[in-house]
Design an enzyme around this catalytic site. Structure first.
Site, PDB file in Angstrom:
ATOM      1  N   HIS A 212       0.837  -1.203   0.000  1.00  0.00           N
ATOM      2  CA  HIS A 212       0.000   0.000   0.000  1.00  0.00           C
ATOM      3  C   HIS A 212       0.878   1.261   0.000  1.00  0.00           C
ATOM      4  O   HIS A 212       0.608   2.213  -0.735  1.00  0.00           O
ATOM      5  CB  HIS A 212      -0.920  -0.036   1.228  1.00  0.00           C
ATOM      6  CG  HIS A 212      -1.771   1.180   1.406  1.00  0.00           C
ATOM      7  ND1 HIS A 212      -3.100   1.225   1.022  1.00  0.00           N
ATOM      8  CD2 HIS A 212      -1.497   2.391   1.943  1.00  0.00           C
ATOM      9  CE1 HIS A 212      -3.583   2.421   1.313  1.00  0.00           C
ATOM     10  NE2 HIS A 212      -2.636   3.146   1.880  1.00  0.00           N
ATOM     11  N   GLU A 213       1.926   1.251   0.811  1.00  0.00           N
ATOM     12  CA  GLU A 213       2.800   2.435   0.870  1.00  0.00           C
ATOM     13  C   GLU A 213       3.583   2.612  -0.432  1.00  0.00           C
ATOM     14  O   GLU A 213       3.736   3.736  -0.922  1.00  0.00           O
ATOM     15  CB  GLU A 213       3.768   2.330   2.062  1.00  0.00           C
ATOM     16  CG  GLU A 213       3.090   2.286   3.426  1.00  0.00           C
ATOM     17  CD  GLU A 213       2.035   3.373   3.601  1.00  0.00           C
ATOM     18  OE1 GLU A 213       2.206   4.468   3.056  1.00  0.00           O
ATOM     19  OE2 GLU A 213       1.018   3.112   4.274  1.00  0.00           O
TER      20      GLU A 213
ATOM     21  N   HIS B 255       1.397   4.209  -2.916  1.00  0.00           N
ATOM     22  CA  HIS B 255       1.332   5.675  -2.805  1.00  0.00           C
ATOM     23  C   HIS B 255       2.498   6.302  -3.572  1.00  0.00           C
ATOM     24  O   HIS B 255       2.337   7.327  -4.221  1.00  0.00           O
ATOM     25  CB  HIS B 255       1.427   6.103  -1.338  1.00  0.00           C
ATOM     26  CG  HIS B 255       0.097   6.094  -0.616  1.00  0.00           C
ATOM     27  ND1 HIS B 255      -1.038   6.633  -1.140  1.00  0.00           N
ATOM     28  CD2 HIS B 255      -0.250   5.612   0.605  1.00  0.00           C
ATOM     29  CE1 HIS B 255      -2.048   6.494  -0.280  1.00  0.00           C
ATOM     30  NE2 HIS B 255      -1.585   5.856   0.790  1.00  0.00           N
TER      31      HIS B 255
ATOM     32  N   GLU C  76      -6.598   6.482  -1.504  1.00  0.00           N
ATOM     33  CA  GLU C  76      -6.488   5.330  -0.602  1.00  0.00           C
ATOM     34  C   GLU C  76      -7.015   4.069  -1.275  1.00  0.00           C
ATOM     35  O   GLU C  76      -6.375   3.023  -1.225  1.00  0.00           O
ATOM     36  CB  GLU C  76      -7.249   5.584   0.699  1.00  0.00           C
ATOM     37  CG  GLU C  76      -6.598   6.608   1.613  1.00  0.00           C
ATOM     38  CD  GLU C  76      -5.149   6.280   1.915  1.00  0.00           C
ATOM     39  OE1 GLU C  76      -4.819   5.101   2.138  1.00  0.00           O
ATOM     40  OE2 GLU C  76      -4.338   7.215   1.916  1.00  0.00           O
TER      41      GLU C  76
END
Lengths: 318, 189
Positions: A155-156, A159, A236
């Site tokens: 997930h990071e 980003h 997100e």
């Protein structure tokens, strides 16, 4: 039975959502600038130039540029993050997981930081993939197993891959422009600008225009903030979908989110500057699980249960 | 005069268009090759790590000679497959090696002293990490191959690809011998 939604579909949907929101944002900022410069200040014949708007754009862009270039260092320092130590088993494992996600994403290797906090959370920062950092709290390392951590790191990295710092900087710039313009408008209204009186005194609709301007000055910053939060939420969902693409294991991230939802107690690591790059919102932890429409509207992250729902759908579609 | 300039303009446009396609194909082919070299690095890393692991656990696992020998033999096969560079053979040999390694990790459970050994734990983590790296670099490689192979087949890119001889790449399939499900290693360390 739901329609199948793969991570590619969800990425497409949320990328489109961001673009629409940003265009809408630009439109509002444009209308604001036009109205304020035209109606309020009026173009004096000798200037013929949207002076206030230009001023707001430059000031806001300057602020954003500084935070875009140096925000990562400031944030890491303020949270007392230290680089991960490959000699310690847990931290070496974290480094390995980041390396795996780096390979899966084809990005350069980010720097890895540890924050000594019991609150489980993680965030990414840095202006571009070449200058990116990923930070993880001690609490998160204790809470998650290897697979779940991979989902969170995915997930990071997502980003970083989706250039979300840039996206949110653009959103912050637009927000800044609108806030500045409305601030200028309300100041001007209080003091009563000379040009306004000259321009509006003639028209019979001057009172209506005045009320409209006051409303605009009050409402537009609120609307702008809501749009910027909506953009954050779409990023997100996008990061969750990209994480699923990287790990091909959306259920592990769903599992991690479930654990995170149950363990957000105590003082959050609370740093507004990075809240939209965190795995779960570091602010207002109590609001997070509520499906309450109002709470959701004011959050940088979608409700965890909804994110889990979409992750499970991706697992189902695979 | 007008028609001539229109014709010249159209031709010029087509040439620029073709150059654009050619460049994008070259870029995609480059990405595939880069992705492949990534896999190669990871395979080499795995082959280098295995002897260390076997050496470290040998003393503890006297009764598991057979499994250890199987791991070593599978590694030797994988090394020679990598030297030859045949994708099918690599996929098969690496799949076998993964299977035997998984079995070895599963056996670790029977030796509590092993799990207490920091050195072995580090080595095991390194190998899990390498397994994952191989899996993810393979995934990335296959994604790039898919993108490239699609590009050279869709119109109008296929015309340029045909003229300049862009060939499709093979996917890397790592097949595990018996079990379809990879052996579960306890990751809760």
């Amino acid at each position: 039975m739901y329609k199948k939604l793969t991570f590619y579909d969800l990425q497409k949907i949320n990328k489109r959502k961001t673009i629409i929101l940003i265009l809408f944002f630009i439109l509002i900022a444009g209308i604001m600038g036009f109205l304020i410069d035209n109606l309020f200040l009026g173009f004096p014949e000798y200037i013929k130039f949207p002076f206030l708007t230009t001023f707001a754009v430059f000031l806001s862009a300057f602020q954003s540029f500084i935070s875009y270039m140096y925000g990562d260092k400031i944030v890491l320092k303020s949270l007392r993050a230290r680089p991960a130590n490959p000699k310690i088993f847990e931290e070496k494992q974290l480094i390995n997981i980041v390396e795996e996600m780096k390979i899966a994403s084809g990005l350069p290797m980010p720097k890895i930081y540890i924050i000594e906090s019991d609150i489980p959370n993680a965030f990414a920062t840095g202006r571009d993939p070449e200058h990116s950092s990923v930070a993880v709290t001690r609490g998160l390392m204790k809470l998650l197993n290897r697979e779940e951590m991979q989902g969170v790191i995915g997930h990071e990295m997502a980003h970083i891959k989706n250039r979300d710092i840039l996206t949110m900087t653009v959103a912050a710039t637009l927000l800044g422009i609108i806030v500045l313009l409305s601030d200028l408008a309300s100041r001007g209204l209080r003091w009563g600008g000379g040009s306004r009186r000259r321009d509006m005194g003639k028209g019979s609709g001057s009172a209506i225009v005045l009320i409209f301007l006051i409303l605009l000055a009050i409402l537009s910053p609120i609307i702008a903030r809501l749009i910027s939060l909506a953009i954050s939420r779409s990023r997100e969902y996008l990061a969750d979908a990209t994480s699923a693409e990287l790990t091909r294991n959306p259920l592990a991230l769903a599992k991690a989110l479930e654990k995170l939802a149950l363990n957000q107690t105590g003082k959050p690591i609370g740093n507004k500057a990075v809240s939209h790059m965190c795995i779960v919102s570091p602010l207002r932890s109590s609001l997070m699980e509520k499906e309450n429409f109002w709470a959701n509207l004011w959050s940088t992250h979608p409700p965890i249960q909804k994110r889990i729902f979409y992750l499970k759908r991706m697992a189902h579609a695979a | 005069m007008v028609t001539l300039s229109i014709i010249v303009g159209v031709i010029l446009f087509l040439i620029i268009f073709a150059i654009g396609i050619y460049n994008s194909l070259v870029r995609e082919r480059m990405q595939v090759k880069n992705a492949w070299s990534q896999i190669d690095v990871q395979l080499k890393r795995r082959h280098d790590l295995i002897p260390n692991l076997v050496e470290a656990v040998k003393g503890y696992m006297k009764y598991e000679k057979e499994t250890l020998t199987q791991v070593i033999e599978a590694r030797a096969k994988a090394v020679s497959a990598r030297d030859k560079g045949d994708l099918k053979e690599i996929g098969k040999a690496e799949g076998e090696l993964s299977g035997f390694l998984g079995r070895l990790f599963a056996l670790f459970e029977n030796y509590p002293e092993l799990k207490a050994n920091q050195n072995v734990m580090m080595l095991q983590e390194e190998l899990i990490n390498t397994e994952n790296r191989i899996a993810f670099s393979r995934q990335f490689y296959n994604d790039m191959v898919m993108k490239y192979n699609t590009s050279i087949q869709v119109f109008p890119k296929n015309i340029i690809a045909g003229i300049f001889g862009f060939k499709p790449f093979d996917f890397l399939v790592i097949e595990k011998p018996e079990e379809k499900e990879p052996p579960r290693v306890d990751l809760n360390v």
